[in-house]
Write a protein that holds these residues in place. Structure first.
Motif: not given
Length: 221
Positions: A101-102, A183, A188-189
């Motif tokens: 995700k990051s 996060d 986000y995938w």
């Protein structure tokens, strides 16, 4: 491949990674498994004071690596000398793209081996034939028995260097994403996209009137 079960390679500053040491291994089983799963390596050495890295084919026979080359190639000039050529050989398999995700935690799953040592050119004719057969079979198992062996002229133009495996280690990453707790709720995938080698359907030579042998068909499956 001949092995002495239960062995371990030298663990020192040269073979111990500075990051993620917990992913490293020095036992023969782990190192040999990575080497035996591939046939393309990268050979690093110093030429005229500058680093050089070349891709080439290899094969493992016991605690030795044989690397394919040409008699006119630069690395072989150093390997011919009695003192040999200091080298670093690496093998890497990419197994997956780790998408977090990051951006910071994106990574890859992989298996790798790094070997340091002094390479020497193979000059004994019997060892040279053994090494060349091993390299051919490393690419397609059993292939050396299904083609014409090299003749005297071809062998004279082909060179092989030998690296004794001693200072060598394996390093791997497996598993999923390591996102920060804060996060995890981001929209986000995240996950792992597996990566694996794939062979296409065999493309016969115009001069081939026989079916591909079983070992070729099995790779293409």
């Amino acid at each position: 491949m001949s092995d002495s079960p239960g062995g371990s390679y030298t663990r020192d500053d040269l073979t111990t990674p500075t990051r993620s040491k917990e992913r490293a291994a020095w036992d023969e089983e782990a190192v040999h498994a990575v080497l035996d799963a591939g046939y393309l390596c990268h050979l690093g050495f110093v030429r005229d004071g500058a680093p050089v890295v070349l891709p080439t084919l290899y094969a493992r026979v016991g605690r030795r690596l044989y690397l394919h080359g040409s008699t006119g190639s630069r690395p072989l000039h150093g390997a011919r000398d009695e003192q040999g050529l200091p080298v670093c050989v690496t093998v890497t398999h990419l197994d997956g793209l780790v998408l977090a995700k990051s951006a910071f935690h994106h990574s890859v799953n992989y298996r790798s081996v790094v070997a340091h040592g002094t390479a020497h050119q193979v000059t004994d004719p019997a060892e040279l034939r053994l090494a060349l057969d091993a390299i051919v079979d490393q690419v397609v198992p059993g292939r050396s028995a299904e083609c014409r062996p090299g003749n005297a002229k071809e062998l004279a133009a082909t060179a092989v260097i030998r690296l004794e495996l001693d200072q060598v280690s394996a390093k791997t990453r497996t598993g999923g994403v390591n996102d920060e707790p804060e996060d995890l709720g981001l929209p986000y995938w995240a996950g792992v996209l597996p990566v694996a080698p794939a062979y296409g359907a065999p493309l016969p030579s115009p001069h081939t009137d026989v079916e591909p042998p079983r070992n070729v068909r099995e790779l293409a499956c």
